[in-house]
Design a protein around this motif. Structure first.
Motif, PDB file in Angstrom:
ATOM      1  N   ALA A 175      59.049  14.915  -3.216  1.00 32.50           N
ATOM      2  CA  ALA A 175      58.441  15.707  -2.156  1.00 32.50           C
ATOM      3  C   ALA A 175      57.599  14.847  -1.222  1.00 32.50           C
ATOM      4  CB  ALA A 175      57.583  16.821  -2.758  1.00 32.50           C
ATOM      5  N   LEU A 176      56.895  13.857  -1.767  1.00 31.84           N
ATOM      6  CA  LEU A 176      55.989  13.044  -0.955  1.00 31.84           C
ATOM      7  C   LEU A 176      56.686  11.870  -0.273  1.00 31.84           C
ATOM      8  CD1 LEU A 176      52.789  12.948  -3.195  1.00 31.84           C
ATOM      9  CD2 LEU A 176      53.194  14.292  -1.133  1.00 31.84           C
ATOM     10  N   SER A 177      57.941  11.614  -0.642  1.00 28.03           N
ATOM     11  CA  SER A 177      58.659  10.539   0.044  1.00 28.03           C
ATOM     12  C   SER A 177      58.873  10.937   1.497  1.00 28.03           C
ATOM     13  CB  SER A 177      60.011  10.286  -0.640  1.00 28.03           C
ATOM     14  OG  SER A 177      60.838  11.416  -0.525  1.00 28.03           O
ATOM     15  N   GLY A 178      58.629  10.030   2.390  1.00 20.86           N
ATOM     16  CA  GLY A 178      58.760  10.338   3.811  1.00 20.86           C
ATOM     17  C   GLY A 178      57.470  10.846   4.437  1.00 20.86           C
ATOM     18  N   ASP A 179      56.378  10.857   3.666  1.00 18.61           N
ATOM     19  CA  ASP A 179      55.059  11.246   4.194  1.00 18.61           C
ATOM     20  C   ASP A 179      55.084  12.581   4.937  1.00 18.61           C
ATOM     21  OD1 ASP A 179      53.852   8.878   3.243  1.00 18.61           O
ATOM     22  OD2 ASP A 179      54.651   7.797   4.975  1.00 18.61           O
ATOM     23  N   PRO A 180      55.305  13.686   4.240  1.00 23.01           N
ATOM     24  CA  PRO A 180      55.348  14.989   4.920  1.00 23.01           C
ATOM     25  C   PRO A 180      53.979  15.418   5.429  1.00 23.01           C
ATOM     26  CG  PRO A 180      55.368  15.288   2.547  1.00 23.01           C
ATOM     27  CD  PRO A 180      55.512  13.809   2.789  1.00 23.01           C
TER      28      PRO A 180
END
Length: 522
Positions: free
Chosen positions: A60-65
């Motif tokens: 979920a946190l991959s890609g800096d949401p």
């Protein structure tokens, strides 16, 4: 904005045993409008595996949401897991805005926001318009108090809510974000590529135990022709073979439902349809049931709840045992499978009541049954009736209709459990049922019954093992009102059918006992 939608792994037995998984319609319905508003959206569906929570948070946190939206269709039993996910996200990325939605948080927003600060906002009611407006308000640095249908904490840390949102008048104006999923991963009915859809939302009937009726506030339906065309598109573009209708009562309007059947027949695509409806609607539609099967309807789940007339009157079901029996007979005549839901665990039930219920189920002769347990919701009128009953199951993850949660006056938990398990075996293995499984002339029906029997057998043994070795019950628990709080049926309707006022209403401050907050936080 960069937005991630999370479908938490569910703890319910029915979610863990089957090899098939269905896509999370609620999140996809929110994802479509967010994509159309120009946002970058992706889905993390942790039901596959299921995905361990650390791996889920990593993904979920991959890609800096900028935003993470959490929601689950089984929102009461999924709440502890949703809470844990939000806590893990906030430990690693405090700046990410976490939005929570679903039926449970819609009503328990005061408790949740008082107990923890890991949820920044709660969307109450339908999420398509509200979630989109909330993200836009935050992105444009506008006051969130102007967004109807949300709850949050004010500058002093107190839970507040804006005025209720308005129900969506035109369901066809909001598209589902089908591009968020890989359709090859989702199946049902023994490996058939499948999706969940809604022809309608809400229910016009007044069953006092239903946790969905007030959430949707009023019954509305899609344009029948447009809905049929979307099914055809899903079949031709993504190979979808089966539609699982998530409606509470898709057949409420005979005119609208007939128009949908006609549209599906005209399209002539080999798509199967399963769903749930009321027995009295089947009896009403006796003259057009041949169109049901021709349009692809292969199974209806009939919410019968009980076979006792007094109990049906207590829960204001509005049906009758006569219409239940007739509906099953009519469905079989037209080549449509019937699944009868049967609910146990009402306070004063005895073994004699269960025996009578078993005999009536045999007389009904359904193709399949689904045995459930009384599970009250604080925002329904039935909660007030049951408010003084003792809670024997304090693990909220097991409030999934498949576990007894309330004390009974005359039956111990083990007696009720094994009586229900024996009834399931006896009904599903009676000679008529076995003959249909083995020799039904329709290969599609034969396949579906064998698949359900195989899955049901696995669930049955898992439930028995869970009761004996894993699940824990308390002998003298709190009352239902002490466990969940005071009845909330005055707020049963989560939305309004009137346009909101032009000037936003000031948020309402709501207090909450600290003990309840700690209990909800686990």
């Amino acid at each position: 904005m960069n937005i991630v939608l999370i479908n938490p792994p569910h703890t319910a037995i029915g979610s863990r045993v089957p090899d098939d998984h269905l896509p999370p319609l609620g999140l996809l319905a929110i994802g479509g409008p967010l994509i159309d508003s120009g946002h970058q959206v992706r889905l993390v569906d942790a039901e596959f595996g299921p995905m361990p929570l650390p791996a889920l948070v990593d993904e979920a946190l991959s890609g800096d949401p900028d935003f993470i939206l959490i929601g689950h269709s089984g929102s009461t039993s999924a709440h502890p897991t949703s809470l844990r996910i939000a806590e893990m996200i906030k430990v690693r990325a405090r700046q990410v805005i976490v939005i929570y939605g679903g039926v449970f948080p819609t009503y328990h927003w005061r408790d949740i926001l008082a107990a923890t600060d890991v949820f920044d906002f709660i969307v109450r009611g339908e999420g398509e318009a509200t979630a989109t407006a909330l993200v836009e308000a935050i992105e444009m640095r506008q006051p969130v108090a102007s967004v109807a249908g949300i709850a949050y904490r004010d500058d002093l840390g107190r839970p507040v809510a804006t005025q209720p949102a308005m129900t969506l008048a035109d369901l066809d104006a909001w598209r589902v974000g089908w591009e968020l999923i890989d359709h090859r991963r989702y199946s049902y009915w023994g490996g058939k590529r499948a999706v969940v859809m809604q022809f309608s939302r809400g229910c016009p009937h007044l069953c006092n135990y239903c946790g969905q009726r007030g959430f949707w506030t009023r019954w509305r339906h899609r344009d029948p022709v447009s809905f049929a065309k979307e099914i055809v598109w899903l079949h031709r573009e993504h190979g979808v073979e089966l539609i699982n209708l998530a409606d509470e009562n898709p057949t409420s309007s005979k005119k609208a439902w007939r128009a949908f059947l006609d549209a599906m027949i005209a399209e002539n695509v080999p798509v199967l349809i399963v769903g749930s409806t009321r027995a009295d609607d089947i009896v009403r539609d006796a003259d057009i049931l041949h169109l049901y099967r021709k349009a692809g309807v292969i199974r209806w789940l009939l919410g019968m709840e009980n076979t006792d007339e007094e109990t049906l009157s207590l829960i204001r079901k509005g049906g009758s045992t006569k219409s239940d029996r007739e509906a099953i007979r009519l469905l079989r005549r037209h080549g449509i499978l019937s699944m009868a839901t049967w609910v146990a665990g009402f306070e004063d039930e005895t073994l004699r009541d269960l025996w009578r219920g078993f005999r009536q189920l045999i007389a009904y002769d359904p193709d399949q049954i689904q045995a459930l347990y009384v599970t009250p919701h604080r925002w329904t009128p039935f909660f007030r009736i049951a408010a003084d009953r003792k809670v024997i199951q304090k693990d909220v993850r097991l409030w999934d209709y498949k576990h007894q949660v309330l004390h009974m006056t005359r039956l111990k938990p083990w007696v009720l459990f094994f009586a229900v398990k024996l009834i399931e075996v006896a009904v599903q293995s009676r000679p008529k049922a076995l003959a249909r499984i083995l020799f039904h002339p329709d290969p599609e029906q034969r396949h579906s019954m064998r698949w359900y029997t195989k899955m049901g057998r696995r669930v049955w043994f898992r439930e028995v093992w869970g009761f004996l070795a894993r699940d824990r019950r308390v002998a003298d628990g709190p009352t239902l009102a002490e466990f969940w709080g005071a009845p909330q049926d005055a707020e049963e309707e989560s939305m309004t059918v009137r346009p909101p006022a032009r000037k936003p209403v000031a948020p309402v401050i709501e207090g909450q006992r600290l003990s309840e907050s700690r209990r909800l936080a686990g």
